[in-house]
Design an enzyme around this catalytic site. Structure first.
Site, PDB file in Angstrom:
ATOM      1  N   CYS A 124     -54.461  32.930  30.632  1.00  0.00           N
ATOM      2  CA  CYS A 124     -54.066  33.071  29.224  1.00  0.00           C
ATOM      3  C   CYS A 124     -55.170  32.643  28.254  1.00  0.00           C
ATOM      4  CB  CYS A 124     -52.800  32.273  28.946  1.00  0.00           C
ATOM      5  SG  CYS A 124     -51.489  32.658  30.113  1.00  0.00           S
ATOM      6  N   HIS A 241     -52.280  31.086  21.708  1.00  0.00           N
ATOM      7  CA  HIS A 241     -51.594  31.771  22.803  1.00  0.00           C
ATOM      8  C   HIS A 241     -50.089  31.666  22.573  1.00  0.00           C
ATOM      9  CE1 HIS A 241     -50.300  33.161  26.596  1.00  0.00           C
ATOM     10  NE2 HIS A 241     -50.070  31.974  27.115  1.00  0.00           N
ATOM     11  N   ASN A 271     -44.727  36.073  26.333  1.00  0.00           N
ATOM     12  CA  ASN A 271     -46.053  35.613  26.744  1.00  0.00           C
ATOM     13  C   ASN A 271     -46.785  36.768  27.438  1.00  0.00           C
ATOM     14  OD1 ASN A 271     -48.208  34.494  28.142  1.00  0.00           O
ATOM     15  ND2 ASN A 271     -47.091  32.661  28.766  1.00  0.00           N
TER      16      ASN A 271
END
Ligand code: UT7
Length: 314
Positions: A124, A241, A271
């Protein structure tokens, strides 16, 4: 060791964002949709994460999403694609190991062959790592295309309610040129197989990653703003993020920054790993939240464990 690009405020050359783009699969999967396949409920997902829905690839691939996001970024930058000399793709879900996603994109977009094109895996944090690499690798006359693209749904165990409600698919991209503007970065990596891993499926110790994420987010933000010679309060927008609204809220409180300065679109995408920061960045730009001349900090954290932040002036 982490490095500062020169003394505070005079990092040269930095990078300027010329254009951004994003793409997402057509299929929207709501929290209620997930209750039909796993023991969960809308109230739990919303209150624990802030996620309401996500996009899930059906016919789309990591490559087709990357291509669409890259085309949009090239169009918004209005530069001749033949000038692209560096192509970096951040992904943990390439459609295949080789050829790389970057090589496929070089062909799909009809880019020149005299270039460096490769994939990068920092989970990520991938897009942040890729921005740092672009700044370090770009020739003075070069132009970089940096992409984050994921189809995490292909690695999601839809019987595991601890993970399957969290992730989604998408892509984001940015076109960059070297410029005499401030650019600072901070990054970490620490091998940890227990907290978060992807083999056949994504496996995560949510609470361990949550503890890591809250600390990393605030720490990376403090580090890059300090390197830039700025107070955290002077940053116009934070694009982090998009893992969990509670992680971002926690960081905002720790840093004593109003939550409104943190751009969030996780409610609609969940996500999306390496795609999350560029997807959010593009929506911040197109939605008028990020304007030319503003100070922005982009932050990623996740599997590896990795984390990273960059300070830019948009
Ligand atoms: O992109 C990489 C970075 N990833 C992250 O940043 C993720 C970080 N972690 C998190 O965001 C959170 O830890 C989660 C959202 C994953 C989980 O939230 P939590 O508040 O830490 O919940 P928990 O894991 O402690 O679970 C609490 C309860 C458990 O039930 P019991 O044992 O208390 O009875 C779980 O079984 O919630 C249960 N639970 C669920 N219930 C309904 C876990 N998942 C679900 C679910 N629906 N989907």
């Amino acid at each position: 060791m982490e490095k500062t690009m020169g003394p505070a405020g005079v990092s040269a050359p930095g990078i300027r964002i010329l254009g951004t783009g994003s793409a997402a699969p057509a299929q929207i999967v709501s929290n209620d949709d997930l209750t039909r396949i796993v023991d969960t409920n809308d109230e739990w997902i919303r209150s624990r994460t802030g996620i309401c829905e996500r996009r899930i690839a059906t016919v789309e691939t990591t490559r087709s999403l990357a291509r669409a996001a890259a085309r949009a970024a090239l169009a918004s930058s209005a530069i001749d694609p033949a000038r692209i000399s560096l192509l970096l793709c951040a992904t943990v879900t390439p459609d295949q190991a080789s050829p790389s996603l970057a090589c496929f994109l070089q062909r799909d977009l009809g880019l020149r062959e005299q270039m460096l094109a490769f994939d990068l895996n920092a989970a990520c944090s991938g897009f942040i790592y890729a921005l740092i690499c672009a700044q370090r690798l770009l020739d003075p006359e070069g132009i970089a295309l940096v992409v984050g693209s994921e189809t995490l749904s292909r690695r999601t165990d839809f019987t595991d309610r601890n993970t399957c409600v969290l992730f989604g698919d998408g892509a984001g991209a940015a076109v960059l040129e070297p410029a005499p503007v401030p650019f600072f970065w901070s990054a970490t990596a620490c091998g940890d197989d227990d907290a978060l891993s992807i083999r056949e499926h994504i496996r995560m110790d949510g609470q361990a990653v949550f503890r890591f994420a809250t600390k990393a987010l605030a720490a990376r933000i403090r580090e890059v703003t300090e390197k830039a010679g700025r107070a955290v309060a002077e940053i116009d927008l934070f694009v982090c993020h998009q893992a969990n609204r509670r992680i971002i809220t926690h960081a905002a409180r720790q840093l004593a920054v109003p939550l409104e300065r943190f751009f969030m679109n996780l409610a609609t995408y969940g996500n999306t790993s390496a795609a999350s920061v560029p997807l959010a960045l593009d929506e911040a730009v197109t939605g008028g939240r990020l304007k030319r001349g503003q100070r922005v900090v982009l932050v990623g954290f996740g599997g590896g464990l990795t984390s990273g932040a960059v300070y830019l002036e948009y």
